[in-house]
Design an enzyme around this catalytic site. Structure first.
Site, PDB file in Angstrom:
ATOM      1  N   TYR A  53       0.829  -1.199   0.000  1.00  0.00           N
ATOM      2  CA  TYR A  53       0.000   0.000   0.000  1.00  0.00           C
ATOM      3  C   TYR A  53       0.868   1.255   0.000  1.00  0.00           C
ATOM      4  O   TYR A  53       1.894   1.326   0.691  1.00  0.00           O
ATOM      5  CB  TYR A  53      -0.936   0.023   1.202  1.00  0.00           C
ATOM      6  CG  TYR A  53      -2.066  -0.976   1.136  1.00  0.00           C
ATOM      7  CD1 TYR A  53      -2.292  -1.752  -0.003  1.00  0.00           C
ATOM      8  CD2 TYR A  53      -2.924  -1.165   2.217  1.00  0.00           C
ATOM      9  CE1 TYR A  53      -3.329  -2.666  -0.049  1.00  0.00           C
ATOM     10  CE2 TYR A  53      -3.962  -2.075   2.176  1.00  0.00           C
ATOM     11  CZ  TYR A  53      -4.162  -2.826   1.047  1.00  0.00           C
ATOM     12  OH  TYR A  53      -5.189  -3.740   0.999  1.00  0.00           O
ATOM     13  N   SER A 215     -13.895  -4.194  -0.224  1.00  0.00           N
ATOM     14  CA  SER A 215     -14.755  -3.459  -1.154  1.00  0.00           C
ATOM     15  C   SER A 215     -16.233  -3.680  -0.849  1.00  0.00           C
ATOM     16  O   SER A 215     -17.008  -4.084  -1.724  1.00  0.00           O
ATOM     17  CB  SER A 215     -14.458  -3.836  -2.611  1.00  0.00           C
ATOM     18  OG  SER A 215     -15.047  -2.903  -3.495  1.00  0.00           O
ATOM     19  N   PRO A 216     -16.680  -3.419   0.376  1.00  0.00           N
ATOM     20  CA  PRO A 216     -18.084  -3.652   0.735  1.00  0.00           C
ATOM     21  C   PRO A 216     -19.067  -2.784  -0.038  1.00  0.00           C
ATOM     22  O   PRO A 216     -20.242  -3.137  -0.140  1.00  0.00           O
ATOM     23  CB  PRO A 216     -18.115  -3.332   2.238  1.00  0.00           C
ATOM     24  CG  PRO A 216     -16.971  -2.397   2.449  1.00  0.00           C
ATOM     25  CD  PRO A 216     -15.904  -2.877   1.505  1.00  0.00           C
ATOM     26  N   LEU A 217     -18.601  -1.647  -0.585  1.00  0.00           N
ATOM     27  CA  LEU A 217     -19.474  -0.802  -1.409  1.00  0.00           C
ATOM     28  C   LEU A 217     -19.222  -1.014  -2.895  1.00  0.00           C
ATOM     29  O   LEU A 217     -19.733  -0.261  -3.727  1.00  0.00           O
ATOM     30  CB  LEU A 217     -19.276   0.684  -1.053  1.00  0.00           C
ATOM     31  CG  LEU A 217     -19.479   1.073   0.412  1.00  0.00           C
ATOM     32  CD1 LEU A 217     -19.438   2.582   0.559  1.00  0.00           C
ATOM     33  CD2 LEU A 217     -20.777   0.507   0.955  1.00  0.00           C
ATOM     34  N   GLY A 219     -16.572  -0.555  -4.839  1.00  0.00           N
ATOM     35  CA  GLY A 219     -15.963   0.593  -5.510  1.00  0.00           C
ATOM     36  C   GLY A 219     -16.859   1.815  -5.540  1.00  0.00           C
ATOM     37  O   GLY A 219     -16.725   2.662  -6.422  1.00  0.00           O
ATOM     38  N   GLY A 220     -17.797   1.931  -4.583  1.00  0.00           N
ATOM     39  CA  GLY A 220     -18.691   3.081  -4.524  1.00  0.00           C
ATOM     40  C   GLY A 220     -20.043   2.842  -5.172  1.00  0.00           C
ATOM     41  O   GLY A 220     -20.960   3.648  -5.020  1.00  0.00           O
ATOM     42  N   LEU A 222     -22.394   0.848  -4.437  1.00  0.00           N
ATOM     43  CA  LEU A 222     -23.464   0.654  -3.463  1.00  0.00           C
ATOM     44  C   LEU A 222     -23.567   1.807  -2.471  1.00  0.00           C
ATOM     45  O   LEU A 222     -24.289   1.716  -1.482  1.00  0.00           O
ATOM     46  CB  LEU A 222     -23.237  -0.660  -2.707  1.00  0.00           C
ATOM     47  CG  LEU A 222     -23.260  -1.921  -3.568  1.00  0.00           C
ATOM     48  CD1 LEU A 222     -22.775  -3.124  -2.773  1.00  0.00           C
ATOM     49  CD2 LEU A 222     -24.670  -2.175  -4.102  1.00  0.00           C
ATOM     50  N   GLY A 224     -24.702   4.930  -3.108  1.00  0.00           N
ATOM     51  CA  GLY A 224     -25.528   6.012  -3.625  1.00  0.00           C
ATOM     52  C   GLY A 224     -25.001   6.569  -4.932  1.00  0.00           C
ATOM     53  O   GLY A 224     -25.083   7.769  -5.195  1.00  0.00           O
TER      54      GLY A 224
END
Length: 332
Positions: A53, A215-217, A219-220, A222, A224
């Site tokens: 990272y 990545s629970p969303l 990559g964004g 989920l 909105g």
């Protein structure tokens, strides 16, 4: 904050995992320290990073930022369950050189010492294999890990981006040696990407691994994305190409619109629901959130307290159908 055991271990970790991938590339050191302080104050004790990272010529920078935060004292290191990863090439100045990547015993030994130095600590709680190494036998990997455990440099080992059969292969090899084996698997898993339910999560549950979704969303997507696009804030942010241009796909757009419309009716925020949904899933220890700001961290923390009704969960399944475990996922 709620806590749970990490897989079959006695280690207690928060149900939200603080991901640090943005520390350095997108969030400077001062703001990164502020986010880590806020997370610890909120009871988040599980921090995740990786040796690569910082990326490119700055790889290792994220671990250095975490290390400088530990150096401030105040019990920061003792209160933190620290996870990092090994696999990516860490050759100096971008140089690709043999044995500076993957999971040979030589690279594991070299990489863990370098991470310990950057992280300003003498031990790593969870040392994770960032990817499958198809060229190194598990007996060699476990020999290296057993030595590190005996030296007190690491406490537990985990995997990331491994298939279900890799988890089985790894832990069967560990069992033959009398070693603890993998205690966690960090995988891509969210409402929009449920293939882990076919074999990875069943394997993790069978072998007693805690599942740590990254990545629970998605990559964004989920978080909105359609609403942000309409408001001029852009849609899903690019994340390794995974969500780039996703809304241009009419089928995906229809799914996300249905998702956001459903949550509007319930007065709920998409990103918080996506995280809360993962917390209802069998085998999940906690999703990794990678806030770039303190505000994003606050949103993630609210998800822990969010209770989703069975009616809402069923509606989410209709929008994002479950794959189910194998072989039933593709056979009778």
């Amino acid at each position: 904050m709620e806590y749970t055991q990490l897989g079959r271990t006695g280690l207690k970790v928060s149900r939200i995992v603080l991901g640090t991938m943005n520390f350095g590339p997108q969030t400077d050191e001062t703001d990164s320290h502020a986010i880590m302080d806020a997370a610890l104050d909120a009871g988040v004790n599980f921090f995740d990073t990786a040796n690569v990272y910082g990326w490119g010529e700055n790889k290792g920078r994220t671990e250095e930022i975490v290390g400088s935060w530990f150096a401030q004292g105040g019990g920061r290191r003792d209160k933190t369950v620290l996870a990092t990863k090994v696999y990516g090439n860490m050759g100096a100045d971008g140089e690709v050189w043999p044995n500076h990547d993957r999971l040979s015993a030589l690279n594991i030994r070299r990489a863990v010492d370098a991470s310990l130095k950057r992280l300003n600590t003498d031990y790593i709680d969870l040392y994770q294999f960032h990817h499958v190494d198809r060229h190194t036998p598990w007996d060699e990997i476990w020999q290296a890990i057993d030595v590190l455990v005996q030296q007190g440099k690491i406490l537990y080992a985990g995997s990331s981006n491994h298939a279900g059969w890799h988890i089985a292969q790894a832990n069967e090899a560990a069992a033959r040696r009398g070693s603890l084996g993998l205690v966690s698997e960090q995988c891509l898993y969210n409402l929009a990407e449920r293939r882990a339910e076919m074999e990875v999560i069943p394997a993790a549950e069978s072998y007693g691994l805690g599942v740590i979704p990254w990545s629970p969303l998605h990559g964004g997507l989920l978080g909105g994305a359609v609403r942000k696009e309409r408001e001029g804030g852009g849609g899903a942010r690019t994340n390794g190409g995974r969500s780039a241009g996703a809304l241009a796909n009419s089928a995906i757009r229809a799914q996300i619109e249905a998702y956001e419309d459903l949550l509007d009716k319930h007065g709920l925020r998409p990103g918080e629901v996506a995280l809360a949904w993962l917390l209802t899933r069998p085998g999940v220890t906690g999703p990794i959130v990678g806030p770039r700001t303190s505000g994003q961290l606050d949103s993630a923390l609210r998800a822990v307290e969010l209770e989703l009704s069975q009616e809402l969960l069923s509606a989410l399944d209709e929008i994002f159908p479950a794959t189910g475990p194998s072989p039933e996922a593709f056979a009778w």
